[in-house]
Scaffold this motif. Structure first.
Motif, PDB file in Angstrom:
ATOM      1  N   TRP A 132     -10.753 -20.524 -34.200  1.00  0.00           N
ATOM      2  CA  TRP A 132      -9.634 -20.499 -35.148  1.00  0.00           C
ATOM      3  C   TRP A 132      -9.228 -19.058 -35.489  1.00  0.00           C
ATOM      4  N   ALA A 133      -9.288 -18.194 -34.472  1.00  0.00           N
ATOM      5  CA  ALA A 133      -8.890 -16.788 -34.639  1.00  0.00           C
ATOM      6  C   ALA A 133      -9.636 -16.115 -35.785  1.00  0.00           C
ATOM      7  N   ASN A 134     -10.896 -16.525 -35.965  1.00  0.00           N
ATOM      8  CA  ASN A 134     -11.776 -15.933 -36.975  1.00  0.00           C
ATOM      9  C   ASN A 134     -11.276 -16.180 -38.397  1.00  0.00           C
ATOM     10  N   PHE A 135     -10.651 -17.332 -38.613  1.00  0.00           N
ATOM     11  CA  PHE A 135     -10.119 -17.638 -39.943  1.00  0.00           C
ATOM     12  C   PHE A 135     -10.685 -18.960 -40.457  1.00  0.00           C
ATOM     13  N   ARG A 136     -12.002 -19.146 -40.279  1.00  0.00           N
ATOM     14  CA  ARG A 136     -12.654 -20.346 -40.792  1.00  0.00           C
ATOM     15  C   ARG A 136     -13.690 -20.026 -41.851  1.00  0.00           C
ATOM     16  N   SER A 137     -14.345 -18.861 -41.718  1.00  0.00           N
ATOM     17  CA  SER A 137     -15.452 -18.521 -42.605  1.00  0.00           C
ATOM     18  C   SER A 137     -15.452 -17.035 -42.916  1.00  0.00           C
ATOM     19  N   SER A 142     -17.953 -12.662 -34.917  1.00  0.00           N
ATOM     20  CA  SER A 142     -16.812 -12.514 -34.015  1.00  0.00           C
ATOM     21  C   SER A 142     -17.203 -12.886 -32.589  1.00  0.00           C
ATOM     22  N   GLY A 143     -16.279 -13.545 -31.905  1.00  0.00           N
ATOM     23  CA  GLY A 143     -16.505 -13.891 -30.511  1.00  0.00           C
ATOM     24  C   GLY A 143     -17.238 -15.182 -30.285  1.00  0.00           C
ATOM     25  N   TRP A 144     -17.544 -15.927 -31.370  1.00  0.00           N
ATOM     26  CA  TRP A 144     -18.223 -17.217 -31.212  1.00  0.00           C
ATOM     27  C   TRP A 144     -17.257 -18.358 -31.431  1.00  0.00           C
ATOM     28  N   SER A 145     -17.350 -19.364 -30.571  1.00  0.00           N
ATOM     29  CA  SER A 145     -16.637 -20.617 -30.791  1.00  0.00           C
ATOM     30  C   SER A 145     -17.540 -21.766 -30.376  1.00  0.00           C
ATOM     31  N   ALA A 146     -17.311 -22.927 -30.961  1.00  0.00           N
ATOM     32  CA  ALA A 146     -18.118 -24.095 -30.612  1.00  0.00           C
ATOM     33  C   ALA A 146     -17.881 -24.508 -29.170  1.00  0.00           C
ATOM     34  N   VAL A 147     -16.680 -24.261 -28.653  1.00  0.00           N
ATOM     35  CA  VAL A 147     -16.367 -24.616 -27.267  1.00  0.00           C
ATOM     36  C   VAL A 147     -16.987 -23.629 -26.287  1.00  0.00           C
ATOM     37  N   GLY A 148     -16.866 -22.348 -26.563  1.00  0.00           N
ATOM     38  CA  GLY A 148     -17.272 -21.338 -25.590  1.00  0.00           C
ATOM     39  C   GLY A 148     -18.572 -20.620 -25.874  1.00  0.00           C
ATOM     40  N   GLY A 149     -19.150 -20.830 -27.052  1.00  0.00           N
ATOM     41  CA  GLY A 149     -20.351 -20.079 -27.403  1.00  0.00           C
ATOM     42  C   GLY A 149     -20.015 -18.643 -27.764  1.00  0.00           C
ATOM     43  N   ILE A 150     -20.946 -17.727 -27.555  1.00  0.00           N
ATOM     44  CA  ILE A 150     -20.748 -16.325 -27.917  1.00  0.00           C
ATOM     45  C   ILE A 150     -20.238 -15.529 -26.721  1.00  0.00           C
ATOM     46  N   THR A 151     -19.281 -14.661 -26.975  1.00  0.00           N
ATOM     47  CA  THR A 151     -18.812 -13.712 -25.966  1.00  0.00           C
ATOM     48  C   THR A 151     -19.610 -12.421 -26.102  1.00  0.00           C
ATOM     49  N   ASN A 355     -15.334 -31.015 -38.992  1.00  0.00           N
ATOM     50  CA  ASN A 355     -16.432 -30.054 -38.924  1.00  0.00           C
ATOM     51  C   ASN A 355     -17.670 -30.555 -39.667  1.00  0.00           C
ATOM     52  N   ILE A 356     -17.468 -31.217 -40.781  1.00  0.00           N
ATOM     53  CA  ILE A 356     -18.607 -31.789 -41.512  1.00  0.00           C
ATOM     54  C   ILE A 356     -19.273 -32.877 -40.676  1.00  0.00           C
ATOM     55  N   GLU A 357     -18.459 -33.702 -40.014  1.00  0.00           N
ATOM     56  CA  GLU A 357     -18.992 -34.771 -39.178  1.00  0.00           C
ATOM     57  C   GLU A 357     -19.752 -34.220 -37.978  1.00  0.00           C
ATOM     58  N   HIS A 358     -19.323 -33.063 -37.482  1.00  0.00           N
ATOM     59  CA  HIS A 358     -19.960 -32.438 -36.311  1.00  0.00           C
ATOM     60  C   HIS A 358     -20.646 -31.139 -36.726  1.00  0.00           C
ATOM     61  N   ALA A 359     -21.319 -31.166 -37.865  1.00  0.00           N
ATOM     62  CA  ALA A 359     -21.893 -29.946 -38.441  1.00  0.00           C
ATOM     63  C   ALA A 359     -22.923 -29.285 -37.540  1.00  0.00           C
ATOM     64  N   ASP A 360     -23.694 -30.057 -36.802  1.00  0.00           N
ATOM     65  CA  ASP A 360     -24.715 -29.466 -35.940  1.00  0.00           C
ATOM     66  C   ASP A 360     -24.110 -28.546 -34.892  1.00  0.00           C
ATOM     67  N   GLN A 361     -22.917 -28.869 -34.436  1.00  0.00           N
ATOM     68  CA  GLN A 361     -22.254 -28.050 -33.423  1.00  0.00           C
ATOM     69  C   GLN A 361     -21.309 -27.023 -34.033  1.00  0.00           C
ATOM     70  N   LEU A 363     -20.923 -26.119 -37.552  1.00  0.00           N
ATOM     71  CA  LEU A 363     -21.287 -25.388 -38.766  1.00  0.00           C
ATOM     72  C   LEU A 363     -22.700 -24.817 -38.730  1.00  0.00           C
ATOM     73  N   ARG A 364     -23.316 -24.774 -37.568  1.00  0.00           N
ATOM     74  CA  ARG A 364     -24.692 -24.287 -37.507  1.00  0.00           C
ATOM     75  C   ARG A 364     -24.815 -22.831 -37.953  1.00  0.00           C
ATOM     76  N   TRP A 365     -23.891 -21.981 -37.530  1.00  0.00           N
ATOM     77  CA  TRP A 365     -24.056 -20.549 -37.763  1.00  0.00           C
ATOM     78  C   TRP A 365     -23.290 -20.045 -38.976  1.00  0.00           C
ATOM     79  N   PHE A 366     -22.218 -20.689 -39.333  1.00  0.00           N
ATOM     80  CA  PHE A 366     -21.457 -20.295 -40.521  1.00  0.00           C
ATOM     81  C   PHE A 366     -20.559 -21.452 -40.936  1.00  0.00           C
ATOM     82  N   GLY A 367     -20.088 -21.393 -42.183  1.00  0.00           N
ATOM     83  CA  GLY A 367     -19.378 -22.519 -42.758  1.00  0.00           C
ATOM     84  C   GLY A 367     -17.872 -22.467 -42.589  1.00  0.00           C
ATOM     85  N   GLN A 368     -17.152 -23.040 -43.549  1.00  0.00           N
ATOM     86  CA  GLN A 368     -15.697 -23.126 -43.466  1.00  0.00           C
ATOM     87  C   GLN A 368     -15.051 -22.881 -44.835  1.00  0.00           C
TER      88      GLN A 368
END
Length: 501
Positions: A132-137, A142-151, A355-361, A363-368
């Motif tokens: 979400w362009a780093n606008f969730r938490s 930086s560089g992490w997404s649930a789809v792609g992991g860490i860059t 995100n709450i429903e899929h918190a393990d994937q 919200l594991r590292w940071f919230g919203q």
């Protein structure tokens, strides 16, 4: 999620298979061959636990399309371009890094992508990003997404690639494509370009269409090129710039869009007055030394350096945040409501619940907390006042005032400090007090970063910032500096940080 879960190898057309399409004796042309070489390099260095993680998915027809564009004699001739995964392309889903949009396969091109194809550019694939362009938490990495992991940063794979266009910057630095397209709201092109050691250009807001791009801020969002040279960045900008009737911000773009490569080879800094933000290196002495060498190079190229001081104004940052929160909740709802894809979310409230429903994937590292705050930011009067304040402080009383008061053509400063260690648990570790990129972001003015050297083999960039619609002049200045630069530029090691050459 069919596109995302297939192994990348299953999405490729091999060079031998392409050769057979033209007959037993056919050989791939140079663009087709180069595209396949890029694909092979991605498979070798981007996958697995030790890979860069910069590319989410590849276009299965990329090599073939490159060959066809080359044969047709198009301006870009089949050059490969990786696209940040918040920009729609017809052949691949657009996820913004979120599992909620894993099936956001709209089947349409953003207008900038249609322009890219018309110019002979080839969509090689989609790049990872800060979700979400780093606008969730407020505590994100930086560089992490649930789809792609860490860059990972190709110069030091244990260090951050910055964001939100992390994958675009890392992939270009690693040689995975000729160039990439990133997007920026505040620093999301220039920071990853700087720490990955590539050129990044945030054009004037309104130079490039934002239609069919997952939105954050209508006031500040823009796409822009990331490449290994200023000339390549200018070539890509030439292809994607222009007015779009669906994006009112681009109404004047056709008046300023041009061949941005024109004059780059001859551009000179002789006699050009440059405003120098001499103290904007965060008090970090090693960065200050690299910056002083860059200033020496500018002076020896004939530039007249004028010291400029910017004290900063916290009111601008507060106003900007209000603008971003309001515009995000307004515009993400519109985007989700109107996506033609079969997606499980149609509003910001739906995203929060997903995100709450899929918190393990998710919200594991940071919230919203930013999502939750945006959901409540609906006061239009407060928003309009904040937008006026932010624009005034960044534009008329910021960049415009500095340029006029000191009679300078543009401003320079370090872009960012060197890359920090990846830390999913505690988040990002920024060096403060560096650069003035937020002035360009909030005002919507152009901002170019060009590699200026390194700190212990970690790249750092030099920013060129100018007035609204001065994009071509800024690119010319950057090209002139690029030729004058004396500093060594390190090549990516594709290993963990090692300051020893």
């Amino acid at each position: 999620m069919k596109h995302l879960l297939l192994p990348l190898a299953a999405l490729l057309i091999s060079t031998p298979a392409l050769a057979q399409q033209g007959g037993a004796e056919a050989e791939p042309n140079v663009a087709e061959r180069h595209a396949q070489e890029r694909i092979d390099r991605i498979l070798q260095f981007d996958r697995g636990a030790d890979g860069l993680g910069s590319v989410i998915v590849l276009n299965p027809a990329a090599a073939q399309e490159a060959g066809e564009a080359f044969e047709e004699g198009t301006p870009l001739g089949g050059r490969t371009v990786l696209v940040k995964d918040n920009i729609e392309t017809r052949e691949l889903p657009t996820t913004a890094g979120s599992l909620a949009l894993a099936d956001n396969d709209t089947g349409r091109d953003a207008p900038m992508i249609a322009r890219l194809r018309e110019a002979g550019g080839v969509v090689l694939g989609k790049t990872n990003l800060s979700e979400w362009a780093n606008f969730r938490s407020s505590d994100s990495t930086s560089g992490w997404s649930a789809v792609g992991g860490i860059t990972r940063n190709p110069h030091a794979t244990d260090r951050n690639a910055c964001g939100s266009s992390s994958g675009s910057g890392a992939a270009v630095a690693a040689g995975f494509a000729w160039a990439a397209i990133g997007t920026e709201t505040d620093g999301s092109i220039t920071c990853p370009a700087s720490v990955n050691g590539v050129v990044g250009f945030k054009p004037t807001v309104g130079m490039v269409s934002r239609t069919h791009v997952v939105p954050l801020s209508a006031s500040q969002d823009t796409a822009g090129p990331m490449a290994r040279s200023v000339t390549s960045a200018a070539m890509l900008l030439t292809a994607i710039a222009g007015s779009d009737p669906l994006d009112p911000a681009t109404a004047d773009a056709d008046d300023y869009a041009t061949d941005f490569t024109a004059g780059l080879a001859e551009a000179s800094l002789q006699g050009v007055r440059i405003g120098v933000l001499r103290d904007r290196f965060g008090g970090f002495a090693p960065l200050g030394e690299v910056y002083e060498q860059a200033l020496t190079d500018l002076r020896q190229a004939g530039a007249v350096l004028v010291d400029v001081t910017y004290e900063g104004n916290p009111e601008m940052g507060d106003a900007e945040y209000t603008v971003l929160l309001y515009e995000f909740q307004r515009d993400i709802n519109t985007y989700l409501e109107n996506s033609p894809a079969d997606i499980p979310v149609r509003s910001l409230a739906d995203l929060i619940a997903f995100n709450i429903e899929h918190a393990d994937q998710e919200l594991r590292w940071f919230g919203q907390d930013v999502f939750e705050l945006a959901l409540e930011t609906t006061d239009e009067a407060e928003y309009l006042e904040a937008r006026e304040t932010a624009r005034r402080l960044a534009g008329a009383e910021g960049i415009d005032a500095l340029l006029a008061e000191h009679d300078v053509a543009f401003l320079v400063a370090p872009t960012r400090g060197p890359a920090w260690n990846i830390d999913l648990l505690l988040g990002d570790h920024w060096l403060g007090g560096i650069g003035i990129g937020s002035l360009a972001a909030v005002s919507g003015y152009p901002h170019l970063t060009v590699p200026m050297g390194h700190v212990e083999r970690l790249p750092v960039g030099l920013s060129f910032i100018g007035a609204q619609w001065s994009d071509h002049a800024i690119l010319q200045a950057g090209a002139a500096y690029e030729r004058a630069r004396s500093a060594e530029l390190p090549e990516p090691s594709l290993t963990r940080w090692n300051p020893v050459p």
